[in-house]
Design a protein around this motif. Structure first.
Motif, PDB file in Angstrom:
ATOM      1  N   PHE A 182       0.843  -1.207   0.000  1.00 19.94           N
ATOM      2  CA  PHE A 182       0.000   0.000   0.000  1.00 19.94           C
ATOM      3  C   PHE A 182       0.882   1.263   0.000  1.00 19.94           C
ATOM      4  O   PHE A 182       0.658   2.193  -0.762  1.00 19.94           O
ATOM      5  CB  PHE A 182      -0.908  -0.023   1.246  1.00 19.94           C
ATOM      6  N   LEU A 183       1.910   1.265   0.852  1.00 18.24           N
ATOM      7  CA  LEU A 183       2.760   2.454   0.983  1.00 18.24           C
ATOM      8  C   LEU A 183       3.623   2.666  -0.255  1.00 18.24           C
ATOM      9  O   LEU A 183       3.872   3.805  -0.663  1.00 18.24           O
ATOM     10  CB  LEU A 183       3.652   2.337   2.228  1.00 18.24           C
ATOM     11  N   ASN A 184       4.055   1.564  -0.861  1.00 18.92           N
ATOM     12  CA  ASN A 184       4.901   1.680  -2.058  1.00 18.92           C
ATOM     13  C   ASN A 184       4.194   2.419  -3.183  1.00 18.92           C
ATOM     14  O   ASN A 184       4.835   3.077  -3.989  1.00 18.92           O
ATOM     15  CB  ASN A 184       5.348   0.295  -2.527  1.00 18.92           C
ATOM     16  N   GLU A 185       2.854   2.307  -3.211  1.00 20.61           N
ATOM     17  CA  GLU A 185       2.102   3.021  -4.246  1.00 20.61           C
ATOM     18  C   GLU A 185       1.977   4.514  -3.938  1.00 20.61           C
ATOM     19  O   GLU A 185       1.489   5.280  -4.760  1.00 20.61           O
ATOM     20  CB  GLU A 185       0.690   2.423  -4.370  1.00 20.61           C
ATOM     21  N   ARG A 186       2.359   4.908  -2.714  1.00 18.57           N
ATOM     22  CA  ARG A 186       2.210   6.318  -2.324  1.00 18.57           C
ATOM     23  C   ARG A 186       3.536   6.916  -1.859  1.00 18.57           C
ATOM     24  O   ARG A 186       3.543   7.893  -1.117  1.00 18.57           O
ATOM     25  CB  ARG A 186       1.188   6.409  -1.176  1.00 18.57           C
ATOM     26  N   LEU A 187       4.603   6.351  -2.354  1.00 21.38           N
ATOM     27  CA  LEU A 187       5.940   6.756  -1.895  1.00 21.38           C
ATOM     28  C   LEU A 187       6.170   8.261  -1.929  1.00 21.38           C
ATOM     29  O   LEU A 187       6.704   8.847  -0.993  1.00 21.38           O
ATOM     30  CB  LEU A 187       7.001   6.097  -2.779  1.00 21.38           C
ATOM     31  N   GLU A 188       5.713   8.887  -3.042  1.00 18.23           N
ATOM     32  CA  GLU A 188       6.021  10.314  -3.223  1.00 18.23           C
ATOM     33  C   GLU A 188       5.288  11.184  -2.194  1.00 18.23           C
ATOM     34  O   GLU A 188       5.683  12.323  -1.950  1.00 18.23           O
ATOM     35  CB  GLU A 188       5.732  10.784  -4.669  1.00 18.23           C
ATOM     36  N   ASP A 189       4.222  10.644  -1.559  1.00 13.52           N
ATOM     37  CA  ASP A 189       3.491  11.438  -0.557  1.00 13.52           C
ATOM     38  C   ASP A 189       4.112  11.320   0.838  1.00 13.52           C
ATOM     39  O   ASP A 189       3.710  12.031   1.761  1.00 13.52           O
ATOM     40  CB  ASP A 189       2.030  10.965  -0.469  1.00 13.52           C
ATOM     41  N   LEU A 190       5.023  10.377   0.996  1.00 13.43           N
ATOM     42  CA  LEU A 190       5.564  10.127   2.349  1.00 13.43           C
ATOM     43  C   LEU A 190       6.779  11.004   2.634  1.00 13.43           C
ATOM     44  O   LEU A 190       7.532  11.361   1.725  1.00 13.43           O
ATOM     45  CB  LEU A 190       5.982   8.658   2.494  1.00 13.43           C
ATOM     46  N   CYS A 191       6.953  11.345   3.929  1.00 12.54           N
ATOM     47  CA  CYS A 191       8.128  12.138   4.301  1.00 12.54           C
ATOM     48  C   CYS A 191       9.371  11.242   4.226  1.00 12.54           C
ATOM     49  O   CYS A 191       9.263  10.017   4.122  1.00 12.54           O
ATOM     50  CB  CYS A 191       7.956  12.725   5.709  1.00 12.54           C
ATOM     51  N   GLU A 192      10.514  11.881   4.314  1.00 15.15           N
ATOM     52  CA  GLU A 192      11.769  11.140   4.153  1.00 15.15           C
ATOM     53  C   GLU A 192      11.923  10.049   5.216  1.00 15.15           C
ATOM     54  O   GLU A 192      12.314   8.921   4.921  1.00 15.15           O
ATOM     55  CB  GLU A 192      12.921  12.133   4.266  1.00 15.15           C
ATOM     56  N   ASP A 193      11.543  10.408   6.468  1.00 13.66           N
ATOM     57  CA  ASP A 193      11.637   9.440   7.568  1.00 13.66           C
ATOM     58  C   ASP A 193      10.800   8.204   7.276  1.00 13.66           C
ATOM     59  O   ASP A 193      11.227   7.070   7.495  1.00 13.66           O
ATOM     60  CB  ASP A 193      11.112  10.080   8.871  1.00 13.66           C
ATOM     61  N   ARG A 197      11.487   4.316   6.952  1.00 11.03           N
ATOM     62  CA  ARG A 197      10.803   3.350   7.825  1.00 11.03           C
ATOM     63  C   ARG A 197      10.206   2.185   7.040  1.00 11.03           C
ATOM     64  O   ARG A 197       9.965   1.110   7.582  1.00 11.03           O
ATOM     65  CB  ARG A 197       9.672   4.048   8.590  1.00 11.03           C
ATOM     66  N   LEU A 198       9.939   2.452   5.771  1.00 15.22           N
ATOM     67  CA  LEU A 198       9.310   1.439   4.934  1.00 15.22           C
ATOM     68  C   LEU A 198      10.098   0.131   4.949  1.00 15.22           C
ATOM     69  O   LEU A 198       9.518  -0.956   4.907  1.00 15.22           O
ATOM     70  CB  LEU A 198       9.219   1.989   3.504  1.00 15.22           C
ATOM     71  N   THR A 199      11.416   0.241   5.015  1.00 14.43           N
ATOM     72  CA  THR A 199      12.201  -0.995   5.076  1.00 14.43           C
ATOM     73  C   THR A 199      12.478  -1.400   6.517  1.00 14.43           C
ATOM     74  O   THR A 199      12.455  -2.579   6.855  1.00 14.43           O
ATOM     75  CB  THR A 199      13.548  -0.838   4.335  1.00 14.43           C
ATOM     76  N   LYS A 209       3.364  12.178  12.317  1.00 14.85           N
ATOM     77  CA  LYS A 209       2.506  13.349  12.510  1.00 14.85           C
ATOM     78  C   LYS A 209       2.508  14.277  11.289  1.00 14.85           C
ATOM     79  O   LYS A 209       1.730  15.228  11.223  1.00 14.85           O
ATOM     80  CB  LYS A 209       2.975  14.154  13.742  1.00 14.85           C
ATOM     81  N   VAL A 210       3.413  14.035  10.302  1.00 14.16           N
ATOM     82  CA  VAL A 210       3.493  14.905   9.123  1.00 14.16           C
ATOM     83  C   VAL A 210       2.187  14.773   8.332  1.00 14.16           C
ATOM     84  O   VAL A 210       1.729  13.644   8.044  1.00 14.16           O
ATOM     85  CB  VAL A 210       4.708  14.514   8.236  1.00 14.16           C
ATOM     86  N   LEU A 211       1.592  15.936   7.983  1.00 13.56           N
ATOM     87  CA  LEU A 211       0.256  15.934   7.375  1.00 13.56           C
ATOM     88  C   LEU A 211       0.179  15.044   6.131  1.00 13.56           C
ATOM     89  O   LEU A 211      -0.761  14.255   5.968  1.00 13.56           O
ATOM     90  CB  LEU A 211      -0.156  17.377   7.037  1.00 13.56           C
ATOM     91  N   GLY A 212       1.190  15.151   5.251  1.00 11.27           N
ATOM     92  CA  GLY A 212       1.210  14.349   4.025  1.00 11.27           C
ATOM     93  C   GLY A 212       1.124  12.856   4.337  1.00 11.27           C
ATOM     94  O   GLY A 212       0.399  12.104   3.659  1.00 11.27           O
ATOM     95  N   CYS A 213       1.832  12.418   5.364  1.00 13.33           N
ATOM     96  CA  CYS A 213       1.831  10.995   5.737  1.00 13.33           C
ATOM     97  C   CYS A 213       0.478  10.599   6.345  1.00 13.33           C
ATOM     98  O   CYS A 213      -0.037   9.516   6.081  1.00 13.33           O
ATOM     99  CB  CYS A 213       2.959  10.694   6.712  1.00 13.33           C
ATOM    100  N   VAL A 214      -0.090  11.508   7.156  1.00 14.75           N
ATOM    101  CA  VAL A 214      -1.398  11.221   7.761  1.00 14.75           C
ATOM    102  C   VAL A 214      -2.422  11.008   6.641  1.00 14.75           C
ATOM    103  O   VAL A 214      -3.207  10.047   6.668  1.00 14.75           O
ATOM    104  CB  VAL A 214      -1.847  12.383   8.690  1.00 14.75           C
TER     105      VAL A 214
END
Ligand code: HAM
Length: 416
Positions: A182-193, A197-199, A209-214
């Motif tokens: 699920f997250l791999n399809e939204r990589l560009e929306d996630l913060c660097e941290d 964390r994905l791996t 807490k970053v809005l984009g990640c929420v």
């Protein structure tokens, strides 16, 4: 240059410590009622203990530990939490051989190198409790009821209980895989941290807490939909027990914890009153931890609360104990009488204050007011000669005449 405390390390001053005693005494009362006994473990442990229990890929171990090499070239760490050290002691002293079920509680300072702000410090204090040896969800419910009872005991309706299940080594890998895809399809929306964390620790993205990640994780798959049969049944039983004891709770399927040792039930006591530091207490089940640390395969569950956060929630309520009696004197001639009276009353358990410095009567009475003494008495020549004095109740000004006799005064003042 004057020296100050280290950033994030706080002094608890006398006006504040009454609130801490109130919290600690309530916790001891509630925990001991539930059959828990206190354990005291060192504030420093071998670094490896925390790496193996809390987990190498957690923020605590990666960034927040006070770790240093001692003079014997050993890597040691100031404890960032209590569970690891308590379980180390549990294994080392074979407490499981004395009783198959052990119930332990602890209190004391913990250390994390976090960015200090209101409710978040580098030295903070936890009061925690742990039950080992029980697989049955009844233990989960008892721990949650005890935590709820503690907050009731100190008179707080806040915080409220949220629960979740993080599954077990059987079912979590499949959930982790579903979440990662699920997250791999939204990589560009996630913060660097979170991309990192994905791996290392993908579940932590749900906690970012970053809005984009929420927003990106709003529709993420839920662990609760991926629980295996046993975990699902366990979670159902925990909820049923909580319903039976009418313990209020809500389910928060996005709750993940900052420590790796959790399995199945996890929970937090949360409040909206402390800004971003919303967790006042937190915990969960850790069925694999004891064996992971070299002990037998014994399950455990527990929690810890942050004393500073509980104290903040209690607010400015007055917890300092106040004097029962303030003795004022007209002059230096009466000081021996006042001193003897104070000594006699203290021996009988009456809390007395008097003027140390021969101040004016007016300033002595101001001090009696400031200390919120329940009664005051003024001793002058007449009182010394007659052996009697008038005791004033400060709340309403009513007076009672009594002999200057410690027993008689103690008995009269005992009536509140
Ligand atoms: P934790 O969630 O890391 O869990 O911490 C528990 C509580 O300690 C938090 O809810 C918070 O109130 C308080 N706390 C944590 N960090 C700070 C800080 N920097 N400043 C002030 N308060 C803080 C544990 O530590 C687990 N050992 C709990 C547990 C026990 N799980 C099972 N048994």
């Amino acid at each position: 240059m004057t020296l100050t405390a280290i950033k994030g390390f706080n002094d608890v001053l006398p006006g504040e410590s009454g609130r801490w005693h109130y919290i600690e005494e309530a916790a001891r009362r509630v925990f001991e009622l539930n059959g828990f006994g206190e354990i005291r473990v060192p504030v420093m442990e071998k670094t490896e203990l925390f790496c193996r229990s809390i987990g190498d890929a957690t923020d605590i171990v990666e960034k927040e530990m006070y770790t240093f090499t001692d003079k014997g070239e050993n890597s040691v760490t100031l404890r960032p939490e209590g569970t690891a050290g308590v379980m180390r002691a549990f294994i080392e002293h074979k407490l499981y051989a004395q009783d198959p079920v052990s119930r332990l509680y602890y209190l004391g300072p913990m250390f994390r190198y976090e960015r200090p702000q209101k409710g978040r410090y580098r030295q903070f204090h936890q009061i925690g409790a742990e039950i080992t040896g029980v697989h049955d969800p009844l233990a989960d419910a008892q721990v949650l009821n005890m935590l709820t009872a503690f907050f009731r005991e100190i008179g707080l309706d806040e915080p409220s209980l949220q629960i979740n299940s993080l599954g077990c080594p059987e079912c979590r890998p499949a959930y982790r895989a579903a979440l990662c895809s699920f997250l791999n399809e939204r990589l560009e929306d996630l913060c660097e941290d979170c991309r990192r964390r994905l791996t290392s620790n993908p579940l932590r993205t749900l906690d970012c807490k970053v809005l984009g990640c929420v927003q990106a994780t709003a529709e993420a798959p839920s662990m609760l939909d991926h629980l295996c049969g046993d975990c699902d049944q366990h979670f159902g039983s925990v909820r049923r027990y909580l319903d039976l004891s009418v313990t209020p709770y809500s389910i928060n399927p996005r709750m993940v914890r900052g420590l790796d040792y959790y399995t199945r039930t996890t929970f937090e006591m949360v409040t909206g009153l402390l800004g971003s530091q919303s967790a006042v207490a937190a915990g969960g089940r850790y069925d694999g931890l004891i064996s992971q640390l070299g002990g037998p395969a014994i399950p455990g569950i527990g929690f810890a609360m942050g004393v500073e956060r509980v104290a903040l929630l209690l607010g400015q309520r007055e917890f300092a104990s106040t004097p029962d009696l303030f003795i004022a004197t007209m002059g230096s001639g009466e000081r021996d009488t006042a001193y003897k009276l104070m000594d006699g009353l203290l021996k009988l358990g009456v809390r007395v204050e008097l003027d140390y410095e021969g101040k004016s009567l007016k300033s002595q009475m101001r001090r009696a007011d400031k200390l919120a003494a329940r009664y005051s008495v003024v001793i002058g020549e007449n009182e010394v000669n007659s052996g009697r004095a008038s005791f004033k109740r400060m709340s309403d000004g009513t007076t009672t005449e009594l002999a200057l006799n410690a027993e008689e005064i103690a008995a009269a003042l005992a009536v509140r």
